[in-house]
Every structure is written in C-alpha cells, then in structure tokens.
Scaffold this active site. Structure first.
Site, PDB file in Angstrom:
ATOM      1  N   ALA A   1      -4.811   2.641  -0.794  1.00  0.00           N
ATOM      2  CA  ALA A   1      -4.528   1.935  -2.052  1.00  0.00           C
ATOM      3  C   ALA A   1      -5.026   0.498  -1.975  1.00  0.00           C
ATOM      4  O   ALA A   1      -5.579  -0.038  -2.948  1.00  0.00           O
ATOM      5  CB  ALA A   1      -3.039   1.980  -2.359  1.00  0.00           C
ATOM      6  N   ASP A   2      -4.831  -0.141  -0.835  1.00  0.00           N
ATOM      7  CA  ASP A   2      -5.364  -1.490  -0.631  1.00  0.00           C
ATOM      8  C   ASP A   2      -6.884  -1.480  -0.684  1.00  0.00           C
ATOM      9  O   ASP A   2      -7.513  -2.308  -1.358  1.00  0.00           O
ATOM     10  CB  ASP A   2      -4.925  -2.023   0.733  1.00  0.00           C
ATOM     11  N   ILE A   3      -7.487  -0.560   0.051  1.00  0.00           N
ATOM     12  CA  ILE A   3      -8.939  -0.529   0.167  1.00  0.00           C
ATOM     13  C   ILE A   3      -9.600  -0.279  -1.187  1.00  0.00           C
ATOM     14  O   ILE A   3     -10.555  -0.963  -1.578  1.00  0.00           O
ATOM     15  CB  ILE A   3      -9.369   0.540   1.186  1.00  0.00           C
TER      16      ILE A   3
ATOM     17  N   ASP B   1       0.811  -1.211   0.000  1.00  0.00           N
ATOM     18  CA  ASP B   1       0.000   0.000   0.000  1.00  0.00           C
ATOM     19  C   ASP B   1       0.853   1.273   0.000  1.00  0.00           C
ATOM     20  O   ASP B   1       0.631   2.182  -0.813  1.00  0.00           O
ATOM     21  CB  ASP B   1      -0.930   0.000   1.214  1.00  0.00           C
TER      22      ASP B   1
END
Length: 343
Positions: A178-180, A150
C-alpha cells in the site's frame, strides 16, 4: 548520491516525507534525474533510520549505522536537518519551496499549513510549484484526519480479504505494498503535473490518499466484484484464468501460467493428456474456471509426476508460462537479474 542525467534532470524536488510511501515517490523522481533535497529532523532523521537491524554493511563487510530499510527508499537524495517547529527552520523550508519545482509531503492532513507551508501559502509566490500531499485517507472525507499505516490500509482497502488460502485467515502482502503503490501513483501524478506546468506555467495540487490508491489497484478483482458481487480468496490461484497457480512437483513447487486455450492444448499434448482439451469441462478457459476444482486436480496429478526442473526446461521450449518459486538468495543470484544490473 550519484550524478544522474535522467529525464527529470534540472527538476528540483523538496522532499518533506518520511517512512515509505513519500520517500519511495521521491526516490523514483531521483532515479529519473531530479535533484531531491530531503528534509529530516535534527538529531533523529527519518523514522526508518532506526528500523533495524539489518544495517547496511561497508565494503569490508562491517555493519554501518545506516539501516537497510532507510536505504531502500532514499537513494539519489541529499539530506539536510531542519527543525520545522522553529521559525528559522520554517523560513529555510519556505525559501527552498519557492525555488523548487516539486514539493512532496506526507504530514498529517493540514499540519504543514500550521507552519505556513501549505499549498495555499506557497502557490502565489511560486505559481509553477507542483505540490503533492500523501496521506492515509486524503484531504477530504470522514477519515481524513486519521493516521494511515500500510497494514491498516491493506486491511481496509480489501487486498487482505482476497490474499491467502481460501480456508485460511486474510493475509497481508509480503512487502508494504500500500505504501509502495501510493508512492508510485504519486510519482506518476507528479510527472503529469510537471508536464502541465511546463506547458502552462501553472503548478497543481495533488492529493494522494493511500486508501484511494489501494482501492484503485484492486483492478481485475475490484471489477470482478463490481459486476458479479463476488471476489474470492483463492490462495495462489487466479480468479479469471485456470490453470494459473502454484503446483506441487515431484521435488518442490512451480508456477504454471497457461494464458489461453491454445497453450492449454499444447501443454496437455506434451503432458500425455491430449483428451483434456476435447472434454467440454476443460475445453475453454470459461469452462475451466467454472470447473476449477476438477481442472486443478487433473493438472496436479500430471505435474507431480516429474521434478520441477523437468517442467521448467520442457515448458520453456514450448513458450508456456512456467517458473520457479525463488527464495531471495536465489533472486539476487539469478543470472538474468544480474545481467539487468538489478543488484
């Protein structure tokens, strides 16, 4: 896991993901009613089971052995330990995949194919299968073999360059965004592919790259740069709307979000500055953006004359965007948050 009769009830999702982007995607599918079967490593499980403290507490307030981080992305799932490095484990997962509607994985590019579990290995035996791979950089391109994290993606994808104070250092977002967002993009794509599968009987392969999604959700700032060559770091200010930022009140800070010229005039009339909307420097949003420094200084001088609650109460009456900056304890005690059953 609780009973769920949502829109995806009857859909089986085989979850071969770990950490956050993939688990967040499959959690969303589970929230929508899918039966999510999560495969975890024997004796270790998902990496985030060890991302602690803090640990989840039981009804008596005692710490359990479950990390809060793991629970943030793994509700509405059933977990099973399977050793993917063994032939027996690979056969178990293959049999599950042949019965599944969706398979989501976030192994390094090409790794599952080594176990005979890639999309090409499964699609003929299960033609309706929607197979989604989530990686840092996607399945193609010069960075495809790199691991993705992320923090790295936020840096490489531009969001850090436009986050933080103008004169300060670049800043990451306070959550692993960024992950979410990769997980959300994946969940949306999977739902679209499921519709296609229902209509045609044919599944699809979905290639989600975290850098791709990060670039995609630069949205207005990305478009600003494409068409002007500029995208500034403005702290809490908005690149295209003024005033639309944090202001210091007499006893704290508030967010003031004035979305159009009519709202600006209403605010100024109430705030004792009726001359501002008639000044060409401040009359339109275009002018205020071009004269950002002068506009913000004028508004700041007004806001700091009264405490935060004064502005929150009075501006709400006029339907002008204004809100507090809550700490997390205030968020989770907020009556609206509680009324919406978010806790």
């Amino acid at each position: 896991m609780t009973d769920n009769n949502g829109a995806l009830a009857g859909i089986t999702v085989l979850d071969l993901t770990r950490v956050l982007a993939g688990p967040y995607c499959t959690q969303l599918l589970g929230d929508l009613g899918a039966d999510v079967i999560k495969i975890e490593r024997p004796g270790a499980g998902d990496d985030t089971r060890k991302f602690a403290p803090p640990f989840v507490t039981d009804d008596a307030g005692n710490e359990t052995t479950e990390s809060a981080y793991f629970m943030s992305a793994n509700r509405n799932k059933r977990s099973v330990e399977v050793d993917l490095t063994s032939e027996a484990g690979q056969d178990i997962v293959r049999q599950l995949a042949l019965q599944a509607d969706v398979l989501v994985e976030n192994f390094k590019t090409g790794n599952l194919a080594k176990y005979g579990l890639g999309y090409d290995d499964l699609k003929d035996a299960n033609p309706k299968l929607v197979y989604c791979s989530i990686t840092g950089f996607g399945q193609t391109g010069p960075y495809a073999q790199r691991p993705g994290y992320d923090f790295l993606i936020q840096g490489m994808g531009g969001i850090m360059s436009i986050t933080g104070e103008a004169e300060g250092e670049p800043q990451k977002v306070g959550v692993p965004i960024a992950d979410i967002m990769s997980g959300m993009f994946a969940a949306v794509a999977i739902n679209g592919a499921l519709r296609h599968s229902t209509v045609t009987g044919q599944g699809q392969y979905i290639d989600i790259g975290m850098l791709d999604t990060q670039v995609a959700w630069l949205v207005n700032q990305g478009m600003n740069f494409i068409h002007s060559g500029q995208a500034e770091r403005l702290g809490n200010a908005h690149p295209n709307i003024v005033p639309y930022q944090v202001f210091k009140s007499a006893d704290g800070h508030i967010v003031l979000a004035i979305g159009n010229d009519n709202q600006f005039r209403t605010f100024c009339d109430f705030a004792g500055a009726p001359e501002l909307p008639d000044d060409p420097m401040f009359a339109t949003n275009d002018a205020r953006v071009k004269n950002r420094t002068e506009t913000v200084a004028k508004i700041q001088a007004i806001i700091e004359q009264h405490p935060s609650q004064y502005w929150l109460d009075e501006l709400e009456k006029m339907k002008i965007g204004c809100g507090p900056i809550n700490t997390l304890d205030q968020v989770f005690a907020d009556p609206h948050v509680l009324a919406r059953e978010m806790v």
